[in-house]
Design an enzyme around this catalytic site. Structure first.
Site, PDB file in Angstrom:
ATOM      1  N   ASP A 185       0.863  -1.173   0.000  1.00 42.48           N
ATOM      2  CA  ASP A 185       0.000   0.000   0.000  1.00 42.48           C
ATOM      3  C   ASP A 185       0.912   1.239   0.000  1.00 42.48           C
ATOM      4  O   ASP A 185       2.138   1.138   0.109  1.00 42.48           O
ATOM      5  CB  ASP A 185      -0.974  -0.010   1.184  1.00 42.48           C
ATOM      6  CG  ASP A 185      -2.202   0.855   0.886  1.00 42.48           C
ATOM      7  OD1 ASP A 185      -2.166   1.642  -0.080  1.00 42.48           O
ATOM      8  OD2 ASP A 185      -3.210   0.750   1.615  1.00 42.48           O
TER       9      ASP A 185
HETATM   10  C1  BGC Z   1      -4.987   3.267   0.149  1.00 44.67           C
HETATM   11  C2  BGC Z   1      -5.237   2.263  -0.948  1.00 44.67           C
HETATM   12  C3  BGC Z   1      -5.089   2.883  -2.297  1.00 44.67           C
HETATM   13  C4  BGC Z   1      -3.714   3.517  -2.390  1.00 44.67           C
HETATM   14  C5  BGC Z   1      -3.428   4.149  -3.735  1.00 44.67           C
HETATM   15  C6  BGC Z   1      -3.724   4.066  -0.079  1.00 44.67           C
HETATM   16  O1  BGC Z   1      -3.640   5.127   0.783  1.00 44.67           O
HETATM   17  O2  BGC Z   1      -4.938   2.606   1.387  1.00 44.67           O
HETATM   18  O3  BGC Z   1      -6.514   1.707  -0.795  1.00 44.67           O
HETATM   19  O4  BGC Z   1      -5.275   1.931  -3.287  1.00 44.67           O
HETATM   20  O5  BGC Z   1      -3.615   4.512  -1.402  1.00 44.67           O
HETATM   21  O6  BGC Z   1      -4.157   5.284  -3.931  1.00 44.67           O
END
Ligand code: BGC
Length: 762
Positions: free
Chosen positions: A287
């Site tokens: 993530d």
């Molecule tokens: C979130 C994810 C997301 C990623 C990319 C993160 O902060 O937890 O769900 O896919 O950002 O935007």
């Protein structure tokens, strides 16, 4: 008949061996290609493929990538996300393909969570349709639109089971149930990935957040999770596994820790469970900066945490560049091996291969498609239909709803004219000037038949700081600076002239979503004051409730004669709400997460255990499992939702009361539409395993059917139950069923059920 069967089976066998051979042939071809490519790659180029950068056209985190173009030329970028213009996507691909040494194409990702430009209801709303066909179609349209703009990878489905509405991200998932979450996960993967990832209108899905992110302690985002393996395997892991079984191309690790090790470096999770137990063969991405965040978790410095993540089974590093900047050093120091880097690099290259990018890096860059396939009439029509089916009618005393298409309607409330908020959280590509507000939708559907008087009536909250904190995704909210009593008086004046009042109340879109946890689940006081004043007028008041989570609103339930929960319905929200308010569409949504009486009941979910001291019907008993100040029952249970018509359930019929081995049980019930409107009902099957070597939940959802009945029509609904439906993970993590007594329940929600007993022996 017999001969036909044998011929059929033989043909099927030949067909499946043929398919298998073709698949192995394809895999061999991919392996040969990637072996050849990797032979030419330097270690730096391999590490470069593991780097996922952010393009900066949509904000989803606080760190941004720098010098992206230079890095692409140097072969230091494997993928990029949050670039949404086809022109820019083509340019970036040209850079990679024309200017990097090995011309390896880039993979383009985005959070396409509940639609791309045509926005569908937030996932918690989509789940409330209980309609897998519609859910799959929403993902199909999202993929069609996103791919038309050049994208080929989405960070969806989000399948985190959550039983804690304080957690803002409960809005992004399917709710509290592992069974329902699993069937939805499969539908979403099918919708995004279609028949082949190489088709130019399909995109690779990424199941997230692996794992247990929805169980953050106290509902505070990114917080610690800690639970037994039994609970993990039975209640939290199934939807991720379902996505893997459906062939999802990638997995995203979560921010939280599991057993004291952050998911992003948890070898047990990313390798033992994911790859060895479940056989996952795709790519694992971190993530947003979750590798770097392990420094704050207390796992070591950047070099250390990056090596830990790689060795645990992580393939791609999102934004933080820990892999890019430290893996070579770790290799030289013997902390990681070439084999570790090769494994990760192969996963990334295979994903690109499967998407067809080596064959044609521009296969998703067709600007003609972008012009016709995005936010078109057909997609918006579908969004309107799906939104209407996601709404949950929570209360409808004296049939206040549906409204008649005549007379004067006072539309009041802070969400009545708030089109930017209609798309809800995680709609990063949406043009927030486009959605239909409730005011616009109501006026349009009512047309010349009647009149709509509008007054805002209240701000969402009097806490202006809260409003500011909830507007980071470009969904501004205009604060009305007039005193609260002036605004209420204006609303009352509109109400006085009206036949009925529609009060659009609830949360702002960004009061849920990432880093939007709340410790208070009530309706803000400014809105309660408005509602109380409206109810006092004696006019019928219909609350249209906008929310991204279950709210604790017994006070609203007590005074409002009708409540229609509309979540955040997406681009066509206003039209869809009007369709339902006027009865053009009969609501059929059912809750997939329990609405508590108050925040103190949280976590609250229907499939809880009995305990050794259960309550026997009454509210309070000393030395029993309960509260002094609130009943154990929720405000609205899982599976609950009304219709403009009424459904009556007959007696539950079981084909047998005593079964053996692999026999099948048929459980049937007759459902009758006893009201005046045609309507749809979600008939739900639950099972309780009465005695086990492990304690078992009071009931677990095991099936459902959504049926449609005309007024007066009856239908027998049958479920076939096999021992497969009785299986669970015991304390030794053995997945099996145990002989004994089972209670079978069927009904319209997790509380109101008809039941019968069976005994099933091995
Ligand atoms: C979130 C994810 C997301 C990623 C990319 C993160 O902060 O937890 O769900 O896919 O950002 O935007």
């Amino acid at each position: 008949m017999r001969t036909f069967r044998i011929v059929g089976a033989a043909a099927l066998f030949m067909f499946s061996t043929g398919v298998l051979q073709a698949q192995t042939g394809e895999q061999q071809k991919m392996k040969t290609f990637i072996d050849g490519l990797m032979k030419k790659m330097t270690i730096d180029e391999k590490i470069g493929q593991l780097n996922l950068v952010v393009g900066g056209e949509a904000t989803t985190g606080s760190v941004v990538s720098t010098d992206v173009d230079t890095k692409i030329r140097k072969g230091q970028v494997g993928g990029i996300f949050s670039v949404t213009s086809p022109g820019r996507i083509r340019k970036i691909q040209e850079l990679a393909v024309n200017q990097s040494r090995l011309k390896i194409p880039i993979i383009f990702g985005l959070d396409v969570i509940h639609g791309y430009k045509t926005i569908f209801p937030i996932p918690l709303g989509l789940a409330s349709t209980w309609d897998m066909n519609l859910i799959e179609q929403s993902a199909r349209i999202a993929a069609q639109e996103a791919s038309a703009d050049g994208l080929n990878w989405t960070f969806s489905p989000m399948v985190d089971v959550s039983r804690d509405p304080r957690w803002g991200r409960i809005s992004e998932g399917s709710g509290e149930d592992p069974y329902l979450g699993s069937v939805i996960a499969k539908a979403m993967v099918r919708g995004y990935q279609g028949k082949s990832l190489a088709d130019n209108n399909t995109i690779m899905a990424c199941v997230k957040h692996f794992a247990l992110y929805g169980a953050a302690e106290a509902g505070r985002d990114y917080n610690t999770t800690d639970m037994s393996r039994v609970r993990m395997y039975n209640d939290y892991l199934p939807p991720y596994k379902a996505a893997i079984d459906a062939g999802v191309g990638s997995v995203m690790s979560s921010f939280n820790e599991i057993d004291g090790i952050p998911a992003t470096a948890n070898k047990w999770l990313l390798t033992d469970v994911l790859r060895k137990q479940w056989g996952f063969k795709g790519m694992v991405v971190s993530d947003y900066t979750s590798v770097n965040e392990m420094i704050d978790h207390g796992m070591g410095d950047l070099q250390q945490v990056s090596a830990l993540a790689l060795k645990a089974g992580l393939d791609m590093d999102m934004v933080g560049e820990g892999f890019l900047t430290t893996l070579k050093k770790s290799l030289n120091e013997g902390k990681v091996t070439v084999a570790d880097i090769d494994r990760a690099c192969r996963m990334v290259l295979e994903a690109k291969y499967k998407l067809g990018l080596f064959e044609d890096p521009y296969r998703y860059c067709d600007e003609n498609r972008a012009r016709t396939e995005i936010f078109n009439e057909a997609n918006r029509r579908k969004a309107r239909e799906i939104a209407a089916k996601s709404f949950v009618l929570l209360k409808n005393q004296q049939q206040v709803l549906p409204l008649q298409k005549k007379g004067t309607i006072a539309l009041v409330g802070p969400l009545a004219n708030a089109k930017e908020n209609m798309v809800g959280t995680w709609s990063v590509a949406a043009d927030v000037t486009k959605p239909i507000s409730l005011l616009a939708g109501l006026k349009e559907v009512l047309g010349a038949n009647g009149k709509v008087l509008y007054a805002k009536g209240a701000n969402v909250t009097e806490d202006s700081l809260l409003e500011v904190r909830t507007s980071i995704f470009g969904k501004p909210f205009e604060r009305d600076n007039r005193p609260a009593d002036v605004m209420i008086r204006e609303a009352l004046a509109a109400a006085e002239q009206a036949d009925v009042v529609v009060a659009a109340l609830g949360e702002l879109a960004e009061m849920t979503g990432e880093a939007s946890s709340r410790s208070d689940l009530t309706l803000p006081q400014s809105q309660v004051n408005l509602l109380q004043a409206l109810v006092k007028t004696g006019k019928p008041v219909v609350v249209v409730l906008f929310t991204g989570r279950p709210l604790a609103i017994p006070d609203v339930d007590k005074i409002a004669p009708a409540i229609l929960n509309v979540w955040f319905g997406g681009s066509e929200a206003g039209h869809a709400i009007a369709d339902v308010l006027f009865g053009d569409i009969n609501p059929s949504g059912k809750l997939t997460a329990t609405f508590p009486m108050n925040v103190g009941q949280v976590p609250i979910y229907y499939s809880h255990k009995n305990t050794g001291r259960p309550l026997n019907g009454q509210w309070f008993q000393k030395f029993r499992s309960n509260y002094l100040d609130v009943p154990n029952e929720p405000l609205y249970p899982f599976g609950y939702g009304l219709s403009y018509t009424t459904f009556t359930y007959g007696d539950l019929k079981l084909s047998s009361q005593s079964l053996k081995g692999n026999q099948r049980l048929t459980a049937s019930i007759t459902v009758t539409n006893t009201g005046k409107y045609a309507g749809e009902e979600v008939v739900q099957l639950y099972i309780r395993d009465v005695v086990g070597t492990n304690t078992r939940p009071l009931k677990e959802l095991k099936g459902f059917q959504k049926i449609s009945l005309q007024p007066g029509e009856s239908r027998q609904v049958s479920f076939t139950i096999t021992p497969e439906d009785l299986k669970f993970y015991n304390h030794e993590l053995k997945y099996d069923w145990e002989a004994g007594d089972f209670t079978i329940f069927i009904g319209g929600n997790a509380r109101d059920l008809k039941s019968g007993q069976v005994n099933w022996q091995k």
